[in-house]
Design a protein around this motif. Structure first.
Motif, PDB file in Angstrom:
ATOM      1  N   ILE A   1      -7.153  11.494   1.330  1.00 20.11           N
ATOM      2  CA  ILE A   1      -6.183  10.218   1.147  1.00 20.11           C
ATOM      3  C   ILE A   1      -5.604  10.223   2.579  1.00 20.11           C
ATOM      4  O   ILE A   1      -5.064  11.159   3.315  1.00 20.11           O
ATOM      5  N   LYS A   2      -5.509   8.717   3.050  1.00 20.86           N
ATOM      6  CA  LYS A   2      -4.897   8.624   4.307  1.00 20.86           C
ATOM      7  C   LYS A   2      -3.898   7.598   4.077  1.00 20.86           C
ATOM      8  O   LYS A   2      -3.994   6.599   3.598  1.00 20.86           O
ATOM      9  N   THR A   3      -2.810   7.580   4.951  1.00 21.21           N
ATOM     10  CA  THR A   3      -1.724   6.847   4.974  1.00 21.21           C
ATOM     11  C   THR A   3      -1.324   6.304   6.472  1.00 21.21           C
ATOM     12  O   THR A   3      -1.099   7.233   7.105  1.00 21.21           O
ATOM     13  N   VAL A   4      -1.332   5.054   6.696  1.00 24.71           N
ATOM     14  CA  VAL A   4      -0.936   4.516   8.031  1.00 24.71           C
ATOM     15  C   VAL A   4       0.247   3.853   7.858  1.00 24.71           C
ATOM     16  O   VAL A   4       0.551   2.977   6.782  1.00 24.71           O
ATOM     17  N   ILE A   5       1.281   4.181   8.768  1.00 24.73           N
ATOM     18  CA  ILE A   5       2.721   3.491   8.503  1.00 24.73           C
ATOM     19  C   ILE A   5       2.880   2.796  10.266  1.00 24.73           C
ATOM     20  O   ILE A   5       2.938   3.595  10.997  1.00 24.73           O
ATOM     21  N   TYR A   6       3.187   1.610   9.800  1.00 24.05           N
ATOM     22  CA  TYR A   6       3.509   0.895  11.280  1.00 24.05           C
ATOM     23  C   TYR A   6       5.171   0.776  11.062  1.00 24.05           C
ATOM     24  O   TYR A   6       5.544   0.336  10.321  1.00 24.05           O
ATOM     25  N   LEU A   7       5.658   1.004  12.302  1.00 18.52           N
ATOM     26  CA  LEU A   7       7.049   1.091  12.376  1.00 18.52           C
ATOM     27  C   LEU A   7       7.557  -0.140  13.550  1.00 18.52           C
ATOM     28  O   LEU A   7       7.034  -0.290  14.461  1.00 18.52           O
ATOM     29  N   ASN A   8       8.670  -0.715  13.049  1.00 17.22           N
ATOM     30  CA  ASN A   8       9.205  -1.567  14.072  1.00 17.22           C
ATOM     31  C   ASN A   8      11.049  -1.019  14.385  1.00 17.22           C
ATOM     32  O   ASN A   8      11.610  -0.959  13.501  1.00 17.22           O
ATOM     33  N   ASN A   9      11.260  -0.588  15.564  1.00 14.68           N
ATOM     34  CA  ASN A   9      12.441  -0.054  15.743  1.00 14.68           C
ATOM     35  C   ASN A   9      12.791   1.214  14.870  1.00 14.68           C
ATOM     36  O   ASN A   9      13.993   1.250  14.225  1.00 14.68           O
ATOM     37  N   GLY A  10      11.765   2.000  14.452  1.00 14.74           N
ATOM     38  CA  GLY A  10      12.029   3.144  14.045  1.00 14.74           C
ATOM     39  C   GLY A  10      12.007   3.006  12.177  1.00 14.74           C
ATOM     40  O   GLY A  10      12.052   3.811  11.648  1.00 14.74           O
ATOM     41  N   ILE A  11      11.838   1.843  11.755  1.00 14.11           N
ATOM     42  CA  ILE A  11      11.804   1.280  10.451  1.00 14.11           C
ATOM     43  C   ILE A  11      10.555   0.914  10.114  1.00 14.11           C
ATOM     44  O   ILE A  11       9.818  -0.160  10.644  1.00 14.11           O
ATOM     45  N   PRO A  12       9.712   1.581   8.866  1.00 18.62           N
ATOM     46  CA  PRO A  12       8.438   0.940   8.513  1.00 18.62           C
ATOM     47  C   PRO A  12       8.358  -0.357   7.977  1.00 18.62           C
ATOM     48  O   PRO A  12       9.404  -0.889   7.445  1.00 18.62           O
ATOM     49  N   ILE A  13       7.534  -0.987   8.579  1.00 15.24           N
ATOM     50  CA  ILE A  13       7.126  -2.612   8.253  1.00 15.24           C
ATOM     51  C   ILE A  13       6.003  -2.902   7.340  1.00 15.24           C
ATOM     52  O   ILE A  13       5.868  -3.894   6.741  1.00 15.24           O
ATOM     53  N   LYS A  14       4.897  -1.947   7.610  1.00 11.48           N
ATOM     54  CA  LYS A  14       3.800  -2.001   6.839  1.00 11.48           C
ATOM     55  C   LYS A  14       3.121  -0.669   6.718  1.00 11.48           C
ATOM     56  O   LYS A  14       3.074   0.088   7.449  1.00 11.48           O
ATOM     57  N   ILE A  15       2.762  -0.395   5.391  1.00 18.14           N
ATOM     58  CA  ILE A  15       2.110   0.739   5.021  1.00 18.14           C
ATOM     59  C   ILE A  15       0.876   0.438   4.466  1.00 18.14           C
ATOM     60  O   ILE A  15       0.720  -0.156   3.351  1.00 18.14           O
ATOM     61  N   ILE A  16      -0.272   1.404   4.777  1.00 19.67           N
ATOM     62  CA  ILE A  16      -1.473   1.148   4.132  1.00 19.67           C
ATOM     63  C   ILE A  16      -1.972   2.651   3.544  1.00 19.67           C
ATOM     64  O   ILE A  16      -2.173   3.711   4.535  1.00 19.67           O
ATOM     65  N   GLU A  17      -2.108   2.728   2.416  1.00 16.60           N
ATOM     66  CA  GLU A  17      -2.725   3.812   1.792  1.00 16.60           C
ATOM     67  C   GLU A  17      -3.906   3.723   1.038  1.00 16.60           C
ATOM     68  O   GLU A  17      -4.204   2.751   0.596  1.00 16.60           O
ATOM     69  N   THR A  18      -5.008   4.780   1.708  1.00 14.76           N
ATOM     70  CA  THR A  18      -6.415   4.355   1.128  1.00 14.76           C
ATOM     71  C   THR A  18      -6.738   5.992   0.466  1.00 14.76           C
ATOM     72  O   THR A  18      -6.171   7.007   0.760  1.00 14.76           O
ATOM     73  N   GLU A  19      -7.441   5.955  -0.518  1.00 11.22           N
ATOM     74  CA  GLU A  19      -8.234   7.243  -1.033  1.00 11.22           C
ATOM     75  C   GLU A  19      -9.600   6.828  -1.307  1.00 11.22           C
ATOM     76  O   GLU A  19     -10.061   5.803  -1.712  1.00 11.22           O
ATOM     77  N   GLU A  20     -10.096   7.917  -0.461  1.00  9.42           N
ATOM     78  CA  GLU A  20     -11.767   7.827  -0.534  1.00  9.42           C
ATOM     79  C   GLU A  20     -12.104   9.221  -1.043  1.00  9.42           C
ATOM     80  O   GLU A  20     -11.629  10.120  -0.903  1.00  9.42           O
ATOM     81  N   ASN A  21     -13.310   8.887  -1.911  1.00 13.60           N
ATOM     82  CA  ASN A  21     -13.825   9.985  -2.547  1.00 13.60           C
ATOM     83  C   ASN A  21     -15.395  10.205  -2.115  1.00 13.60           C
ATOM     84  O   ASN A  21     -15.987   9.175  -1.591  1.00 13.60           O
ATOM     85  N   PHE A  22     -15.696  11.437  -2.126  1.00 10.96           N
ATOM     86  CA  PHE A  22     -17.125  11.945  -1.730  1.00 10.96           C
ATOM     87  C   PHE A  22     -18.205  11.274  -2.657  1.00 10.96           C
ATOM     88  O   PHE A  22     -17.837  11.134  -3.745  1.00 10.96           O
TER      89      PHE A  22
END
Length: 167
Positions: free
Chosen positions: A83-104
């Motif tokens: 499970i991978k979560t990417v969070i982009y922040l502007n001035n310390g506040i999240p603006i975009k979040i991408i969460e992915t789940e990958e299975n073998f």
């Protein structure tokens, strides 16, 4: 009746157009973060930070400038995938979040640890972090995780990143 219809149509168009401009603004800020070569990357062992062990371990990567965190990536390894979560922040506040789940993948009835297949992706555009106002785009179906994609679900990740970078 005709005036009411025109007003409703105008408001709907205004809201739809306003959201598109906001999505463009968010994507522009994310692109700016991704292209900023001055950001410093720090990597942390997620097991040490959370004191919780997973089958495949985990990492927390944080990109920051002199003043604040701009990007966070958390990867959690599990028995059947990641499970991978990417969070982009502007001035310390999240603006975009991408969460992915990958299975073998599977090969001859067994797990193929060399192959990861994305089975779920949620892209969350955050309009108002404090009031949980966001637009969520989902593809696929979760297999390993049970997230709701509420902005409040990601607050512990941002807190962990702040704590890790200030210690």
């Amino acid at each position: 009746m005709k005036n009411t219809f025109v007003i409703i149509l105008f408001l709907f168009g205004f809201l739809a157009f306003g959201q598109v401009k906001t999505l463009d603004r968010i994507n522009s800020e994310v692109k700016s973060i991704e292209s900023d070569s001055t950001l410093m990357e720090k990597e942390f062992d997620l097991v040490k930070l959370t004191e919780t062990a997973t089958d495949g371990g985990g990492i927390l990567k944080v990109w920051l400038n002199e003043k604040q965190i701009c990007k966070i990536v958390e990867e959690i390894g599990l028995s059947y995938g990641r499970i991978k979560t990417v969070i982009y922040l502007n001035n310390g506040i999240p603006i975009k979040i991408i969460e992915t789940e990958e299975n073998f993948g599977h090969l001859n009835g067994e797990l193929n640890y060399k192959e990861l297949n994305e089975v779920f992706r949620a892209t969350i555009y955050v309009f108002d972090w404090e009031n949980d106002d966001s637009k969520i785009e989902r593809t696929g179906k979760r297999v390993l995780s049970e997230g709701l994609c509420s902005t409040f679900d990601y607050e512990p990740i941002t807190q962990r990143a702040v704590k890790a970078t200030t210690e």
